[in-house]
Scaffold this motif. Structure first.
Motif, short mmCIF file in Angstrom:
data_model
loop_
_atom_site.label_atom_id
_atom_site.label_comp_id
_atom_site.label_asym_id
_atom_site.label_seq_id
_atom_site.Cartn_x
_atom_site.Cartn_y
_atom_site.Cartn_z
N TYR A 9 4.67 -10.59 -9.12
CA TYR A 9 4.72 -11.73 -8.19
C TYR A 9 6.16 -12.02 -7.83
CZ TYR A 9 4.08 -16.50 -6.40
OH TYR A 9 4.08 -17.63 -5.61
N ASP A 10 6.41 -12.24 -6.54
CA ASP A 10 7.78 -12.50 -6.08
C ASP A 10 7.77 -13.51 -4.94
OD1 ASP A 10 10.64 -12.13 -5.84
OD2 ASP A 10 10.23 -10.88 -4.07
N ARG A 11 8.00 -14.78 -5.28
CA ARG A 11 8.20 -15.84 -4.29
C ARG A 11 7.10 -15.90 -3.22
NH1 ARG A 11 14.00 -14.20 -2.34
NH2 ARG A 11 12.94 -12.18 -2.54
N GLY A 12 5.88 -15.95 -3.67
CA GLY A 12 4.77 -16.10 -2.73
C GLY A 12 4.20 -14.79 -2.23
N THR A 13 4.69 -13.68 -2.73
CA THR A 13 4.13 -12.38 -2.36
C THR A 13 3.94 -11.54 -3.62
OG1 THR A 13 6.29 -11.32 -2.06
CG2 THR A 13 5.32 -12.41 -0.13
N LEU A 14 3.23 -10.43 -3.45
CA LEU A 14 3.02 -9.47 -4.53
C LEU A 14 3.76 -8.19 -4.19
CD1 LEU A 14 -0.86 -9.87 -4.89
CD2 LEU A 14 0.93 -11.17 -6.08
N ILE A 15 4.30 -7.56 -5.21
CA ILE A 15 4.95 -6.26 -5.04
C ILE A 15 4.17 -5.24 -5.86
CG2 ILE A 15 7.05 -4.91 -5.44
CD1 ILE A 15 8.66 -7.47 -5.07
N LEU A 16 3.79 -4.15 -5.21
CA LEU A 16 3.03 -3.08 -5.86
C LEU A 16 3.89 -1.80 -5.81
CD1 LEU A 16 0.38 -2.18 -7.19
CD2 LEU A 16 -0.50 -1.66 -4.90
N HIS A 17 4.36 -1.38 -6.99
CA HIS A 17 5.27 -0.23 -7.02
C HIS A 17 5.18 0.46 -8.40
CE1 HIS A 17 8.69 2.09 -5.55
NE2 HIS A 17 9.20 2.02 -6.79
N PRO A 18 5.22 1.77 -8.41
CA PRO A 18 5.17 2.67 -7.24
C PRO A 18 3.79 2.66 -6.61
CG PRO A 18 5.03 3.91 -9.27
CD PRO A 18 5.31 2.50 -9.69
N PRO A 19 3.68 3.13 -5.36
CA PRO A 19 2.38 3.11 -4.67
C PRO A 19 1.34 3.90 -5.45
CG PRO A 19 4.17 3.61 -3.15
CD PRO A 19 4.75 3.68 -4.51
N PRO A 20 0.17 3.32 -5.67
CA PRO A 20 -0.89 4.05 -6.40
C PRO A 20 -1.62 5.01 -5.48
CG PRO A 20 -1.66 1.87 -5.82
CD PRO A 20 -0.22 1.94 -5.36
N ARG A 21 -2.38 5.87 -6.09
CA ARG A 21 -3.25 6.73 -5.32
C ARG A 21 -4.43 5.92 -4.78
NH1 ARG A 21 -3.70 12.14 -9.20
NH2 ARG A 21 -1.47 12.72 -9.11
N GLY A 22 -5.15 6.52 -3.84
CA GLY A 22 -6.29 5.84 -3.27
C GLY A 22 -5.92 5.06 -2.02
N LYS A 23 -6.92 4.49 -1.38
CA LYS A 23 -6.72 3.78 -0.11
C LYS A 23 -7.07 2.29 -0.20
CE LYS A 23 -7.82 7.93 2.60
NZ LYS A 23 -8.71 8.51 3.64
N SER A 24 -7.53 1.85 -1.35
CA SER A 24 -8.06 0.50 -1.45
C SER A 24 -7.01 -0.57 -1.21
CB SER A 24 -8.70 0.29 -2.83
OG SER A 24 -7.74 0.51 -3.85
N TRP A 25 -5.77 -0.26 -1.42
CA TRP A 25 -4.70 -1.26 -1.33
C TRP A 25 -3.95 -1.21 0.00
CZ3 TRP A 25 0.25 0.64 -0.62
CH2 TRP A 25 0.40 2.02 -0.80
N VAL A 26 -4.12 -0.15 0.76
CA VAL A 26 -3.28 0.09 1.95
C VAL A 26 -3.42 -1.03 2.98
CG1 VAL A 26 -2.84 1.63 3.88
CG2 VAL A 26 -3.32 2.58 1.60
N ASP A 27 -4.66 -1.51 3.21
CA ASP A 27 -4.87 -2.52 4.24
C ASP A 27 -4.24 -3.87 3.89
OD1 ASP A 27 -6.29 -0.72 5.75
OD2 ASP A 27 -8.25 -1.34 4.99
N PHE A 28 -3.92 -4.06 2.63
CA PHE A 28 -3.32 -5.34 2.22
C PHE A 28 -1.79 -5.33 2.33
CE2 PHE A 28 -7.23 -4.87 -0.35
CZ PHE A 28 -7.90 -6.02 0.04
#
Length: 497
Positions: A9-28
């Motif tokens: 969590y970072d000041r009202g947003t989420l950081i996802l790193h490194p990018p995971p496999r799959g497509k479920s998160w891409v639209d977000f």
């Protein structure tokens, strides 16, 4: 083997790193060049996590730090059927959504039931300091062992259950965003504003409850509540609950004729206004008509004169002397019933106060004086109060039986809130009465009709308003109210967050 993706969590947003496999998160997600990582709106925390879990993506969740609370209520009531139904509808929607219930129908107790069904750290937002302290007192009494705090009015607590004003919660939204699993927004029609909406947008809260009597906003942003809190899951009107959770009530319109001099001046002013509107091709009945009139009044002398004529005509309709004669008659017939008199402006409040020697409350009344007046109204020392807009929202007004609406706006929210001031059931077979005093053959009649349309029953349970278009019969016996048994609250199933 690469590193396991980590969600932070970072000041009202989420950081996802490194990018995971799959497509479920891409639209977000969207790419942030400044940090060369993907950012995701904090509000998307729940659907993001659910999608990652559905794809069986292995990731570290460092966002949420909350755990279950032990909520042991010391004060329990048997919920009304509508409260039980609303709670179940909210649970069925995944513990999220908006509940629309009239003033005095027990929205605070419904929120308490939601907290017990979702025992997690909870942020409650309210529009006023008065309402903040009312919530705090209720929660401290109900959950004496819980860690309850305040944010606003000089308090800056960080507790497991936090009651905050919208202003303070918005200011601290970035810091609060990952601390609470349940977000409860009382009077949630305040949430979609430019300033307040960050409370929901910066929050990861997987569970959300909005409470309001009238969600509609003039700017149309009430539609954003679905995005911010969830869809409307349950709705009932005052007419639906009359005689059950609320006192049975009657709405009694009383028409007052203008004096001949008032009528002549009113017609003259309206003709002056209408000539300008016709020449400017402005129709007040259109969606943008009023805004066009306001702009036009600032751009020319004829427009300015037309606006002044409009305001003077409105003042005549709202403040005709005939209304004071009706008021005197109603006060005499209902003395010593606890009575609230509502007007649309402070000038009328003070005029009525001086004429009838009635205590008055406006926004100019000091807080301590207002509390003292309300306390004496509660005890019966003052049987009658006259107020303007200050008691519309966020003030705990003692139970009354009679309301006299001498003037008001076309706001459905204001009308519902004023009606709600007399709908608490109280003791005995209380019959509440709202008198709506309207100047005949003026714009007030159209405003009154618009308010009545907004007060109609919910679509699920169509029901007619108890609207009496004649002078009331004071000797009629009120209907006997037979309370219905309510089902027990649902058990607390294990929650995924």
């Amino acid at each position: 083997m690469g590193r396991i993706p980590t969600l932070t969590y970072d000041r009202g947003t989420l950081i996802l790193h490194p990018p995971p496999r799959g497509k479920s998160w891409v639209d977000f997600a969207h790419w942030d060049d400044r940090i060369e990582k993907f950012r995701i709106p904090a509000q998307q925390y729940r659907p993001l996590v659910e999608n990652l879990r559905a794809e069986q993506v292995n990731f570290n969740d460092e966002v949420q730090t909350f755990s279950a609370l032990a909520l042991d209520p010391q004060r329990t009531l048997e919920p009304y059927p509508h409260q039980q139904q609303a709670l179940q509808a909210w649970i069925d929607q995944g513990h999220s959504g908006v509940v629309i219930l009239p003033t005095a129908s027990g929205k605070t107790y419904l929120a308490q039931l939601a907290m017990q069904a979702t025992p997690r750290p909870t942020l409650i937002t309210v529009p006023t300091l008065d309402l903040m302290h009312q919530w705090y007192a209720h929660l401290k009494t109900t959950f004496p062992d819980a860690d309850v705090g305040l944010l606003g009015g000089g308090s800056k607590d960080r507790t497991a259950i936090l009651v905050a004003t919208y202003d303070s919660a918005a200011i601290h939204a970035e810091a609060l965003g990952n601390q609470y699993a349940l977000l409860i927004c009382d009077e949630c029609h305040h949430l979609p504003s430019d300033f307040n909406r960050v409370i929901a947008e910066y929050s990861i809260a997987p569970y959300r409850l909005g409470l309001t009597a009238t969600p509609d906003r003039t700017d149309g942003r009430h539609a954003d509540l679905t995005h911010l809190l969830g869809p409307v899951v349950y709705q009932r009107s005052a007419a639906d609950l009359s005689g059950d959770a609320l006192a049975p009530f009657q709405i009694v319109p009383i028409k007052v004729k203008l004096s001949q001099s008032e009528r002549d001046r009113y017609e003259q002013l309206m003709a002056q206004r209408n000539r300008f509107l016709q020449a400017a091709n402005i129709w007040l009945s259109s969606a943008q008509g009023w805004q066009q009139f306001v702009r036009a009044s600032a751009q020319s002398q004829p427009g300015r004169r037309a606006m002044l004529a409009h305001r003077e005509a409105k003042a005549i309709a709202l403040g005709t002397e005939g209304k004071l004669k009706v008021l005197a008659d109603l006060l005499g017939q209902h003395y010593p019933d606890r009575t609230l008199i509502f007007t649309n402006d402070n000038t009328a409040v003070y005029q009525i106060s001086e004429t009838f020697l009635i205590p008055a409350i406006t926004h100019q009344t000091p807080v301590k004086e207002r509390h003292a007046i309300l306390q004496r109204f509660r005890s019966g020392d003052y049987p009658t109060l006259v107020v303007s807009h200050v008691l519309n929202e966020g003030v705990d007004v003692p139970e009354a039986r009679v309301a006299i609406l001498l003037s008001g706006s076309g706001s459905i929210r204001e009308y519902v809130q004023r009606l709600g001031r007399i709908l608490r059931k109280g003791s005995g077979n209380k019959q509440a009465i709202l008198y709506e005093v309207v100047s005949e053959a003026t714009s007030e009649e159209a405003i009154s009709s618009r308010r009545h349309r907004g007060l109609q029953s919910s679509p699920e349970r169509p029901r007619q308003l108890n609207l009496i278009p004649v002078k009331p019969v004071y000797t009629s016996d009120p209907p006997v109210v037979v309370p219905r048994a309510a089902e027990a609250p649902p058990s607390n199933d294990e929650l995924p967050y």
